[in-house]
Design an enzyme around this catalytic site. Structure first.
Site, PDB file in Angstrom:
ATOM      1  N   TRP A 357      34.181  53.097  35.400  1.00  0.00           N
ATOM      2  CA  TRP A 357      35.209  52.345  36.130  1.00  0.00           C
ATOM      3  C   TRP A 357      35.392  50.954  35.525  1.00  0.00           C
ATOM      4  CZ3 TRP A 357      34.510  48.557  40.504  1.00  0.00           C
ATOM      5  CH2 TRP A 357      33.245  47.973  40.512  1.00  0.00           C
ATOM      6  N   ASP A 358      34.425  50.537  34.727  1.00  0.00           N
ATOM      7  CA  ASP A 358      34.477  49.231  34.075  1.00  0.00           C
ATOM      8  C   ASP A 358      35.832  49.020  33.383  1.00  0.00           C
ATOM      9  OD1 ASP A 358      31.853  50.152  34.461  1.00  0.00           O
ATOM     10  OD2 ASP A 358      31.042  48.915  32.864  1.00  0.00           O
ATOM     11  N   GLU A 488      24.775  49.177  43.410  1.00  0.00           N
ATOM     12  CA  GLU A 488      23.968  50.402  43.254  1.00  0.00           C
ATOM     13  C   GLU A 488      22.531  50.222  43.743  1.00  0.00           C
ATOM     14  OE1 GLU A 488      24.530  51.262  39.120  1.00  0.00           O
ATOM     15  OE2 GLU A 488      26.355  52.414  39.472  1.00  0.00           O
ATOM     16  N   LYS A 600      23.116  44.142  43.800  1.00  0.00           N
ATOM     17  CA  LYS A 600      23.106  44.165  42.340  1.00  0.00           C
ATOM     18  C   LYS A 600      24.320  43.434  41.765  1.00  0.00           C
ATOM     19  CE  LYS A 600      22.961  47.565  38.565  1.00  0.00           C
ATOM     20  NZ  LYS A 600      23.217  48.971  38.235  1.00  0.00           N
ATOM     21  N   GLN A 601      25.478  43.632  42.379  1.00  0.00           N
ATOM     22  CA  GLN A 601      26.730  43.072  41.848  1.00  0.00           C
ATOM     23  C   GLN A 601      27.735  42.988  42.990  1.00  0.00           C
ATOM     24  OE1 GLN A 601      26.737  47.042  39.841  1.00  0.00           O
ATOM     25  NE2 GLN A 601      28.866  46.505  39.456  1.00  0.00           N
TER      26      GLN A 601
HETATM   27  C1  BGC Z   1      26.805  49.056  37.090  1.00  0.00           C
HETATM   28  C2  BGC Z   1      28.063  49.886  37.199  1.00  0.00           C
HETATM   29  C3  BGC Z   1      28.678  50.013  35.837  1.00  0.00           C
HETATM   30  C4  BGC Z   1      27.673  50.567  34.828  1.00  0.00           C
HETATM   31  C5  BGC Z   1      28.220  50.547  33.414  1.00  0.00           C
HETATM   32  C6  BGC Z   1      25.872  49.699  36.080  1.00  0.00           C
HETATM   33  O1  BGC Z   1      24.730  48.913  35.916  1.00  0.00           O
HETATM   34  O2  BGC Z   1      26.161  48.977  38.327  1.00  0.00           O
HETATM   35  O3  BGC Z   1      28.977  49.264  38.072  1.00  0.00           O
HETATM   36  O4  BGC Z   1      29.775  50.875  35.901  1.00  0.00           O
HETATM   37  O5  BGC Z   1      26.525  49.747  34.825  1.00  0.00           O
HETATM   38  O6  BGC Z   1      28.550  49.243  33.024  1.00  0.00           O
END
Ligand code: BGC
Length: 767
Positions: A357-358, A488, A600-601
């Site tokens: 999704w990035d 996550e 986490k984000q």
């Molecule tokens: C993030 C995801 C991301 C993936 C790839 C993961 O660590 O939590 O949001 O899509 O890394 O960058």
């Protein structure tokens, strides 16, 4: 441990000492790419110390059979991995018959630089070999942007005070393995090889996925600047080397120019590989390294002319943003609709090199504003072309009637990810794909894409949401259960606010646009209904559900709840975690992470970023102040979004700290993992943090808005934006902010809420 060995420079990345413990980190940081191929900054000569060898050809993957502890129905059968490709950069060096190896030699001087203005990587090392001979190696290389199959290396060995016998052997070699193979499979099959005077080629095919790839090299040798033909060719199966052996007197030098790289079946049919690359080699060797480098510089000049962000007064910040822009351009050029942007680009194997999704959530705005609109369209088409597969993917999970679930991770439209809590539950990805379509319409003002392709994707997505939610009798609302949000560090939660809100928005967006199209273009509306088998009642159902989705809220704190039950957690702020326990994912058990409040984000705050106009600044302030203190920013994607939101709140210094984190994440190795590769997709977030954060750029109602703020550490900054066929430059200094139309048609702009029409003659300033 944080790195701090990269020297600051506005245009260069510099390492000026040799430390075996930082070789793998530097191999990532000094990586090169040209959109079609790329490699880590491995030494050309043999190295017996710790190294992570990696060369990659875009889009060429191996379907590695899934390996999980406990199989769950619905898991994909394979994980598509971008494969470590045969080595074309290798050059073995022997001095008095002993191999030259930086790990066993005594190093006197070591310096590498990556010149971001030209894409040139250079390494100079002066060493004494294990047999006591002092010599200097100088190696320069780049991957050309004008001929995507071609890379160029100029490599020299010069003796100091002693004479010695030097053997130098540029080679190509296909005995290569991936670091992360699940079952020790052989990813490559050998298909043949060939050579003549100064040209060598290896043919390989990927097992199962059957991509053809040829690896080639052409060489010219020089002895004290004079061309030399005194070399021979050594072949064994899967390896071809040209070998030149000479007795060099003190201060004499041997140079090899090596032109090589890959051609894949995504570029040319296999039958044509040999002729195609042979022609490339002939032209390249005739032109020579220096002339090719001039061409390369011109290509980079063009890129920088549009995409550069200049920052005065803060070299660290300047180097950070240029490094990010440089890497994004090395990774994806937008030429080939089969390709996309892997989180590690061509710099490592983690994440398999696949699409996440990035791309839509983070990378899309960068490519939209610094490239031609077709590049953004190619990114949208990538998902449009995978719609059938997304429908198939959803049907494997039990969804019906055209519901589409785009994969969490993919190479070709099929899901590759195999952790149930992400594969089945991190479904918010569907909304990011919908958001990119909206973003494109908002940015370009073009509706045709939506009407002909975008709506097909959106209908699939909306059908998924309506089936994924269920009516809760207790709440008297629709709920979405068992999900993982962007954070996550929580799995299998109910009613993740971000997911619910994003789903609601998808439904509303489609309903609103369909109603508009009905009013303005009834024929197009009919065509859409016919093509997608829509009915009035289905669309009414979407409307009803969009109104009825449950959005968890806590009135005591005045915040949306990240998920049901978030407030039951032991709410201790992240600042209380000892630094020895960070990053959490490298120190805590998963169980402890899941029960903790740590984020986490951006999660709720990701929603505030996407849908900012839906909320007041008080709401933003409450939610930001509530969630940020629990956020550990252990995803590279996190600091950039926080930078934009902090800037929206007028907290420019806080935004600046987030900016440094995102822009120097890899250069300073904030998350202690740069050796695995760079965080390419988050680099687009860095661009967002300046353009939307400090520049305050927004697109609303067919106009472009800027509301700039300057961090204290900066004297000024400026950038250009390609908006609807006009190139606009924003410059912000301590005295004023100004806008200039660099190219294109007059355009309506708002600077600090004041509207003007920007034309070729005018430039507007605001104190
Ligand atoms: C993030 C995801 C991301 C993936 C790839 C993961 O660590 O939590 O949001 O899509 O890394 O960058």
């Amino acid at each position: 441990m944080r790195l701090n060995y990269v020297k600051t420079d506005p245009w260069k990345i510099i390492e000026d000492s040799f430390n075996p413990n930082q070789v793998e980190a530097s191999e990532s940081i000094f990586s090169l790419g040209n959109g079609a191929m790329g490699h880590r900054a491995n030494f050309e000569e043999q190295y017996s110390g710790k190294t992570f060898q990696g060369s990659y050809a875009a889009g060429v993957y191996y379907p590695d059979k899934t390996k999980v502890g406990w199989w769950k129905n619905g898991y994909p059968k394979y994980f598509a991995k971008v494969i470590n490709a045969p080595n074309w950069i290798g050059i073995d060096v022997y001095c008095n018959k002993a191999v030259v190896d930086l790990n066993t030699a005594t190093i006197h001087d070591f310096r590498r630089t990556l010149d971001m203005q030209s894409g040139l990587y250079n390494r100079t090392v002066t060493l004494t070999t294990s047999k006591g001979i002092k010599l200097t190696i100088n190696s320069s290389r780049f991957l050309t942007l004008f001929q995507e199959e071609l890379g160029c290396i100029k490599y020299s060995v010069k003796l100091h005070e002693h004479e010695a016998q030097i053997k130098i052997c540029p080679y190509i070699d296909s005995s290569i393995k991936n670091k992360d193979s699940n079952w020790n499979d052989q990813f490559w099959e050998y298909m043949g090889q060939g050579s003549d005077d100064n040209f060598a080629i290896l043919h390989n095919k990927t097992s199962k996925s059957e991509f053809d790839l040829c690896t080639y090299q052409g060489v010219s040798f020089y002895l004290n600047s004079e061309p030399s033909g005194a070399y021979s060719c050594k072949e064994i199966e899967g390896r071809i080397a040209f070998e030149m052996e000479v007795n060099l007197a003190p201060h004499e030098e041997i140079v090899v120019e090596k032109m090589g790289g890959y051609c894949t079946s995504l570029q040319q049919p296999q039958k044509k590989h040999q002729n195609h690359v042979k022609k490339i080699v002939q032209v390249a060797l005739q032109k020579g390294f220096d002339a090719l480098l001039d061409l390369q510089k011109k290509q980079w000049d063009k890129i920088w002319e549009m995409a550069d962000i200049s920052i005065e007064g803060d070299i660290k910040a300047q180097q950070g943003i240029r490094f990010n822009i440089f890497q994004l351009n090395q990774t994806y050029t937008g030429k080939n609709p089969l390709l996309n942007i892997g989180p590690k680009g061509f710099t490592g194997e983690k994440y398999g090199g696949s699409t996440y999704w990035d791309t839509e959530a983070y990378c899309f705005p960068f490519y939209m504003a610094t490239k031609n609109e077709l590049v953004a369209e190619n990114l949208l088409n990538y998902r449009y072309n995978h719609l059938e597969k997304a429908i198939e993917n959803a049907s494997k999970l039990g969804f019906t009637d055209g519901a589409a679930l785009y994969p969490m991770v993919t190479m070709n439209g099929e899901e590759c990810h195999n952790e149930w809590e992400i594969t089945f539950e991190e479904i918010h990805r569907n909304a990011a794909i919908a958001f990119a379509i909206y973003n494109y319409e908002r940015y370009t003002g073009k509706t045709v894409y939506f009407e002909t392709k975008g709506i097909d994707v959106l209908v699939g997505v909306v059908r998924f949401w309506t089936q994924r939610m269920n009516f809760s009798v207790q709440k008297n609302q629709y709920v979405i259960l068992g999900v993982t949000g962007p954070n996550e560090y929580e799995n299998n939660v109910d009613n993740n606010w971000y997911t619910n809100y994003a789903a609601k928005w998808c439904l509303e967006y489609v309903c609103i646009r369909l109603a508009q199209i009905l009013k303005e273009k009834p024929n197009v509306h009919k065509a859409i209904y016919d093509r997608l088998g829509l009915s009035k009642s289905e669309v009414l159902d979407w409307k009803e559900k969009s109104i009825g989705i449950y959005l968890p809220y806590d009135s005591r704190h005045g915040v949306f709840l990240q998920q049901d039950g978030f407030l039951d957690k032991d709410l201790k702020k992240a600042s209380l975690i000892p630094s020895t326990q960070r990053p959490l994912n490298q120190h805590w058990s998963w169980d402890r992470i899941l029960r903790s409040p740590y984020i986490k984000q951006a999660d709720v705050l990701q929603g505030f970023y996407f849908f900012e106009d839906h909320f007041s600044s008080d709401q933003l302030k409450n939610n930001f102040d509530f969630y940020e203190p629990y956020t550990v920013h252990e995803s590279s994607l996190s600091p950039s979004i926080h930078a934009v939101l902090a800037a929206s709140l007028g907290r420019v210094e806080q935004a600046y700290n987030f900016y440094l984190q995102t822009s120097r994440l890899d250069l300073d190795d904030y998350n202690a993992e740069v050796d695995e590769g760079l965080h390419i997709t988050s680099m687009a977030g860095t661009w967002i943090s300046i353009v939307e954060g400090f520049g305050g750029m927004r697109i609303k109602n067919d106009a472009i808005y800027f509301s700039p703020q300057l961090p204290k550490a900066w004297d000024s900054f400026s950038f250009k934006i390609n908006f609807r066929n006009s190139v606009i430059e924003l410059s912000v200094s301590k005295k004023n902010s100004s806008l200039r139309l660099i190219e294109g048609v007059p355009v309506s702009v708002f600077l600090n809420k004041k509207q003007v029409i920007l034309n070729a003659e005018s430039s507007i300033k605001h104190p």
